[in-house]
Motif scaffolding. Structure first.
Motif, PDB file in Angstrom:
ATOM      1  N   GLU A 119      -1.882  -2.945   0.413  1.00 43.97           N
ATOM      2  CA  GLU A 119      -0.832  -2.958  -0.427  1.00 43.97           C
ATOM      3  C   GLU A 119       0.926  -2.623  -0.997  1.00 43.97           C
ATOM      4  O   GLU A 119      -0.209  -1.707  -1.507  1.00 43.97           O
ATOM      5  CB  GLU A 119      -1.221  -4.149  -1.762  1.00 43.97           C
ATOM      6  CG  GLU A 119       0.372  -5.364  -2.299  1.00 43.97           C
ATOM      7  CD  GLU A 119      -0.655  -6.564  -2.673  1.00 43.97           C
ATOM      8  OE1 GLU A 119      -0.311  -7.367  -3.965  1.00 43.97           O
ATOM      9  OE2 GLU A 119      -1.786  -6.424  -2.853  1.00 43.97           O
ATOM     10  N   GLU A 120       2.190  -2.430  -0.819  1.00 46.30           N
ATOM     11  CA  GLU A 120       2.569  -1.686  -0.353  1.00 46.30           C
ATOM     12  C   GLU A 120       2.237  -1.071  -2.558  1.00 46.30           C
ATOM     13  O   GLU A 120       2.593  -2.813  -3.371  1.00 46.30           O
ATOM     14  CB  GLU A 120       4.055  -1.956  -0.669  1.00 46.30           C
ATOM     15  CG  GLU A 120       4.771  -0.904  -1.057  1.00 46.30           C
ATOM     16  CD  GLU A 120       6.551  -1.451  -0.460  1.00 46.30           C
ATOM     17  OE1 GLU A 120       7.662  -1.137   0.052  1.00 46.30           O
ATOM     18  OE2 GLU A 120       6.957  -2.333   0.792  1.00 46.30           O
ATOM     19  N   GLY A 121       2.306  -0.370  -2.886  1.00 44.59           N
ATOM     20  CA  GLY A 121       2.377   0.050  -4.389  1.00 44.59           C
ATOM     21  C   GLY A 121       1.066  -0.208  -5.172  1.00 44.59           C
ATOM     22  O   GLY A 121       0.892   0.635  -5.898  1.00 44.59           O
ATOM     23  N   LYS A 122       0.288  -0.202  -4.813  1.00 43.77           N
ATOM     24  CA  LYS A 122      -0.919  -0.337  -4.595  1.00 43.77           C
ATOM     25  C   LYS A 122      -1.831   0.249  -4.498  1.00 43.77           C
ATOM     26  O   LYS A 122      -2.075   1.183  -3.148  1.00 43.77           O
ATOM     27  CB  LYS A 122      -1.850  -1.888  -4.605  1.00 43.77           C
ATOM     28  CG  LYS A 122      -1.163  -2.777  -5.094  1.00 43.77           C
ATOM     29  CD  LYS A 122      -0.676  -2.712  -6.134  1.00 43.77           C
ATOM     30  CE  LYS A 122      -0.258  -3.826  -7.249  1.00 43.77           C
ATOM     31  NZ  LYS A 122      -1.082  -5.549  -6.354  1.00 43.77           N
ATOM     32  N   ARG A 132      -3.201   7.002  -5.170  1.00 45.19           N
ATOM     33  CA  ARG A 132      -2.581   6.340  -6.069  1.00 45.19           C
ATOM     34  C   ARG A 132      -1.989   5.515  -6.073  1.00 45.19           C
ATOM     35  O   ARG A 132      -1.086   5.343  -5.066  1.00 45.19           O
ATOM     36  CB  ARG A 132      -1.747   7.674  -6.703  1.00 45.19           C
ATOM     37  CG  ARG A 132      -3.134   8.943  -7.156  1.00 45.19           C
ATOM     38  CD  ARG A 132      -3.871   8.708  -7.569  1.00 45.19           C
ATOM     39  NE  ARG A 132      -4.516   9.645  -8.504  1.00 45.19           N
ATOM     40  CZ  ARG A 132      -4.614  10.396  -9.893  1.00 45.19           C
ATOM     41  NH1 ARG A 132      -3.861  10.911 -10.556  1.00 45.19           N
ATOM     42  NH2 ARG A 132      -5.299  11.224  -9.567  1.00 45.19           N
ATOM     43  N   GLU A 133      -1.549   5.057  -7.048  1.00 46.49           N
ATOM     44  CA  GLU A 133      -0.474   3.590  -7.113  1.00 46.49           C
ATOM     45  C   GLU A 133       1.181   3.911  -7.331  1.00 46.49           C
ATOM     46  O   GLU A 133       0.982   5.727  -7.431  1.00 46.49           O
ATOM     47  CB  GLU A 133      -0.420   2.598  -7.640  1.00 46.49           C
ATOM     48  CG  GLU A 133      -1.087   3.212  -9.469  1.00 46.49           C
ATOM     49  CD  GLU A 133      -0.733   2.472 -10.780  1.00 46.49           C
ATOM     50  OE1 GLU A 133      -1.588   1.586  -9.963  1.00 46.49           O
ATOM     51  OE2 GLU A 133      -1.397   2.526 -11.423  1.00 46.49           O
ATOM     52  N   GLY A 134       1.641   3.221  -7.267  1.00 47.70           N
ATOM     53  CA  GLY A 134       3.547   4.067  -7.341  1.00 47.70           C
ATOM     54  C   GLY A 134       4.570   3.676  -5.434  1.00 47.70           C
ATOM     55  O   GLY A 134       5.226   4.490  -5.516  1.00 47.70           O
ATOM     56  N   TRP A 135       3.012   4.514  -4.801  1.00 51.17           N
ATOM     57  CA  TRP A 135       4.191   4.646  -3.432  1.00 51.17           C
ATOM     58  C   TRP A 135       5.044   3.388  -3.038  1.00 51.17           C
ATOM     59  O   TRP A 135       4.452   2.172  -3.577  1.00 51.17           O
ATOM     60  CB  TRP A 135       2.794   5.159  -2.540  1.00 51.17           C
ATOM     61  CG  TRP A 135       1.785   4.086  -1.953  1.00 51.17           C
ATOM     62  CD1 TRP A 135       0.808   3.401  -3.692  1.00 51.17           C
ATOM     63  CD2 TRP A 135       2.138   3.126  -0.801  1.00 51.17           C
ATOM     64  NE1 TRP A 135       0.430   2.242  -2.184  1.00 51.17           N
ATOM     65  CE2 TRP A 135       0.834   2.137  -1.107  1.00 51.17           C
ATOM     66  CE3 TRP A 135       2.669   3.062   0.040  1.00 51.17           C
ATOM     67  CZ2 TRP A 135       0.711   1.159  -0.086  1.00 51.17           C
ATOM     68  CZ3 TRP A 135       3.058   1.715   1.217  1.00 51.17           C
ATOM     69  CH2 TRP A 135       1.443   1.160   0.969  1.00 51.17           C
ATOM     70  N   SER A 136       5.927   3.851  -1.932  1.00 52.61           N
ATOM     71  CA  SER A 136       6.957   2.321  -1.369  1.00 52.61           C
ATOM     72  C   SER A 136       7.122   2.469   0.153  1.00 52.61           C
ATOM     73  O   SER A 136       7.039   4.334   0.354  1.00 52.61           O
ATOM     74  CB  SER A 136       8.245   2.116  -2.392  1.00 52.61           C
ATOM     75  OG  SER A 136       8.653   3.539  -2.236  1.00 52.61           O
ATOM     76  N   GLU A 138       9.948   3.203   2.537  1.00 58.96           N
ATOM     77  CA  GLU A 138      11.670   2.540   2.795  1.00 58.96           C
ATOM     78  C   GLU A 138      12.526   3.149   3.396  1.00 58.96           C
ATOM     79  O   GLU A 138      10.971   3.622   4.183  1.00 58.96           O
ATOM     80  CB  GLU A 138      11.999   3.889   1.192  1.00 58.96           C
ATOM     81  CG  GLU A 138      11.689   2.599  -0.328  1.00 58.96           C
ATOM     82  CD  GLU A 138      11.596   4.060  -1.652  1.00 58.96           C
ATOM     83  OE1 GLU A 138      12.730   5.167  -1.058  1.00 58.96           O
ATOM     84  OE2 GLU A 138      11.654   4.055  -2.108  1.00 58.96           O
ATOM     85  N   GLY A 149       6.056   8.447  -2.020  1.00 56.58           N
ATOM     86  CA  GLY A 149       5.379   8.515  -3.439  1.00 56.58           C
ATOM     87  C   GLY A 149       3.402   8.763  -2.473  1.00 56.58           C
ATOM     88  O   GLY A 149       3.001   8.034  -3.603  1.00 56.58           O
TER      89      GLY A 149
END
Length: 214
Positions: A119-122, A132-136, A138, A149
């Motif tokens: 899941e995006e960002g998780k 780690r979390e915080g990725w996306s 784009e 990220g």
């Protein structure tokens, strides 16, 4: 055949003595030639030398040198072949072990043969790589899909690096592929991934997967 000293063999005319190998002049022979021997030598048919007494001739022993050399060479050849076979066996076994290590996690979640839905960002985990979390996801400056990220902490047993494929799908249809890789990470070290896209950023998607790549 006349006898001289005990053990001696003397020719019938007394002129020759057998020394065990050849007929030699008999020192005590009579000066007068034997009948039928015009030159004072024992008469032999057709001018032949006196023959050796029966059983006195010992034929030369045949040499076994060639046979022994061939046997030694054959043994060395067998040892070399055995050594080569052993080395080949060790090499094959080492290759098998290496392949087994490389493919051991192919079926694990996030492995080559088993993409993991994320899941995006998780945050998520791929057998010891803790992302780690915080990725996306784009669009880059060229309009292609990419991941930004994305980084992981290496919790595996040894130094390792990541090489993964991120895919964007909609209704199970592949829309875009993003390839990412990292530098080698020590155990416990956090390392970012560098990603680049191959396809245009889709306007909509409903699933993101990640899987290892060779």
């Amino acid at each position: 055949m006349s006898e001289g000293e005990p053990g001696e063999q003397i020719s019938p005319d007394g002129k020759w003595r057998w020394d065990g190998h050849n007929w030699v002049p008999h020192e005590h022979a009579s000066a007068s030639p034997a009948p039928g021997s015009p030159y004072g030598q024992p008469q032999q048919p057709f001018g032949q030398y006196p023959s050796a007494p029966y059983g006195a001739f010992n034929p030369p022993q045949k040499s076994n040198t060639t046979r022994n050399v061939l046997l030694i060479l054959g043994l060395v050849g067998l040892l070399m072949l055995g050594g080569c076979a052993a080395l080949v066996g060790l090499a094959v076994n080492e290759v098998d072990n290496t392949v087994a290590e490389i493919t051991a996690n192919d079926d694990a979640p996030g492995g080559v043969d088993n993409p993991l839905t994320i899941e995006e960002g998780k945050a998520f985990d791929v057998y010891g790589f803790e992302y780690r979390e915080g990725w996306s996801v784009e669009s880059d400056e060229s309009g292609r899909a990419t991941a930004v990220g994305l980084k992981f902490e290496n919790q595996r047993e040894s130094i390792d690096k990541a090489s993964v494929v991120v895919k964007l799908l909609r209704n199970n249809e592949l829309l875009a592929t993003v390839k990412c890789h990292s530098e080698s990470a020590e155990v416990g070290q956090v390392v970012p991934l560098k990603c680049y896209g191959e396809d245009a950023m889709p306007t909509a998607y409903d699933e993101i997967t990640i899987a290892d790549s060779y």
